[in-house]
Design a protein around this motif. Structure first.
Motif, PDB file in Angstrom:
ATOM      1  N   ALA A 108      33.663  35.696  30.534  1.00 45.34           N
ATOM      2  CA  ALA A 108      33.239  34.232  30.783  1.00 45.34           C
ATOM      3  C   ALA A 108      33.812  33.436  31.256  1.00 45.34           C
ATOM      4  N   LEU A 109      35.244  33.577  31.827  1.00 40.13           N
ATOM      5  CA  LEU A 109      35.926  32.598  32.368  1.00 40.13           C
ATOM      6  C   LEU A 109      35.404  32.470  33.875  1.00 40.13           C
ATOM      7  N   LEU A 110      34.688  33.584  34.417  1.00 41.59           N
ATOM      8  CA  LEU A 110      34.248  33.383  35.965  1.00 41.59           C
ATOM      9  C   LEU A 110      33.322  32.328  36.046  1.00 41.59           C
ATOM     10  N   PRO A 111      32.005  32.423  35.160  1.00 40.77           N
ATOM     11  CA  PRO A 111      31.144  31.420  35.528  1.00 40.77           C
ATOM     12  C   PRO A 111      31.293  30.070  35.057  1.00 40.77           C
TER      13      PRO A 111
ATOM     14  N   ASN B  32      21.639  45.545  36.796  1.00 41.06           N
ATOM     15  CA  ASN B  32      22.535  44.719  36.059  1.00 41.06           C
ATOM     16  C   ASN B  32      22.379  43.333  36.803  1.00 41.06           C
ATOM     17  N   MET B  33      22.390  43.160  38.261  1.00 35.05           N
ATOM     18  CA  MET B  33      22.284  41.982  38.889  1.00 35.05           C
ATOM     19  C   MET B  33      20.875  41.446  38.591  1.00 35.05           C
TER      20      MET B  33
ATOM     21  N   VAL C 163      25.920  31.268  41.264  1.00 35.21           N
ATOM     22  CA  VAL C 163      25.035  32.345  41.543  1.00 35.21           C
ATOM     23  C   VAL C 163      25.793  33.237  42.109  1.00 35.21           C
ATOM     24  N   VAL C 164      26.513  33.097  43.361  1.00 32.49           N
ATOM     25  CA  VAL C 164      27.111  34.265  44.137  1.00 32.49           C
ATOM     26  C   VAL C 164      28.166  35.066  43.324  1.00 32.49           C
ATOM     27  N   ALA C 165      29.037  34.161  42.548  1.00 33.60           N
ATOM     28  CA  ALA C 165      30.083  34.885  42.107  1.00 33.60           C
ATOM     29  C   ALA C 165      29.651  35.723  40.814  1.00 33.60           C
ATOM     30  N   VAL C 166      28.648  35.116  40.252  1.00 31.97           N
ATOM     31  CA  VAL C 166      27.839  36.065  38.950  1.00 31.97           C
ATOM     32  C   VAL C 166      27.450  37.290  39.343  1.00 31.97           C
ATOM     33  N   LEU C 167      26.697  37.267  40.541  1.00 32.21           N
ATOM     34  CA  LEU C 167      25.984  38.249  41.121  1.00 32.21           C
ATOM     35  C   LEU C 167      26.746  39.322  41.731  1.00 32.21           C
ATOM     36  N   ALA C 168      27.983  38.790  42.230  1.00 33.00           N
ATOM     37  CA  ALA C 168      29.006  39.741  42.631  1.00 33.00           C
ATOM     38  C   ALA C 168      29.612  40.508  41.621  1.00 33.00           C
TER      39      ALA C 168
END
Ligand SMILES: [Zn+2]
Length: 240
Positions: free
Chosen positions: A168-171, A217-218, A188-193
């Motif tokens: 959860a910390l990432l987004p 998953n993506m 969006v880029v960070a989450v998809l990666a």
């Protein structure tokens, strides 16, 4: 009696703890994945309605805590229930071994025969296993559990909490740290990666083909963000 679930657990490699370790890793990856998708959906949805950083941070943190505690509580309840039923099954085994040792020996020999031993060898193996540690033999062969390694519900709850929080910390950081115009693209880029990594990892742990799992998953994360952003934008435009 051997139920279908027990028959399935018999097939899992639980000697040496490899199966257990893989299960833990898989649970951690799935927990992190949950944290990424649900928090990304939440903060992107709020970002669709408002550009206010402290609102985003509050919503994201509340989502992180709610999600991680819900995961931990759910895990605690489910592992406690599993542990209770394992303990009850062990108690039943112990009583049956005391009251009807002959029937239990025949039962053990029968199960070893089902696993592919010839009748004579199964009988001999059952006798030896019973002499060494009858309860352990029945726990492992009949119930598919290691009586010394019942899962601790607090460990399971803590691991879920941690895994979800890390995801959860990432987004959350991706949406509050960059300057306003870069917030959404960075998130969006960070989450998809990140979803590509967790998708790949969980496929590898399950020994499944990675390519399709990564795409699925993506796609799941992309749909979640698109839907919540749309809802947030509509609500924001309507001035709700
Ligand atoms: Zn038994």
């Amino acid at each position: 009696m051997v139920t279908e679930t027990q028959a399935q657990t018999h097939d899992e490699p639980h000697e040496g703890g490899l199966g257990t370790r893989l299960n833990w890793l898989r649970a951690a990856v799935l927990g992190a994945n949950d944290g990424i998708v649900s928090t990304a959906g939440l903060v992107v949805g709020v970002a669709g309605a408002t550009g206010d950083r402290s609102t985003l941070l509050t919503a994201g943190l509340a989502g992180l805590l709610a999600g991680s505690m819900s995961m931990a509580a759910g895990e605690y309840v489910s592992v406690s229930t599993q542990r209770d039923s394992e303990k009850a099954a062990l108690a039943t085994e112990r009583r049956e071994l005391e009251e009807t040792p002959e029937a239990e020996l025949a039962e053990l020999a029968g199960m070893l025969e089902e696993k592919g031993l010839s009748g004579e060898v199964a009988r001999e193996a059952a006798v030896q296993l019973t002499e060494r540690d009858a309860l352990r033999a029945h726990a492992e062969v009949e119930l598919g559990i290691d009586p010394d390694e019942l899962t601790n519900p607090w460990h399971a709850a803590g691991a879920s909490f941690l895994a979800f929080t890390v995801g959860a910390l990432l987004p959350l950081l991706a949406i509050v740290l960059p300057p306003v115009p870069l917030r959404l693209p960075v998130t969006v880029v960070a989450v998809l990666a990140a979803l590509a990594v967790t998708g790949w990892w969980s496929a590898r742990l399950g020994a499944a083909a990675a390519g399709r799992a990564v795409l699925r998953n993506m796609a799941g994360g992309a749909v979640a963000m698109a839907v919540t952003y749309g809802a947030g934008a509509l609500l924001g435009a309507a001035g709700v």
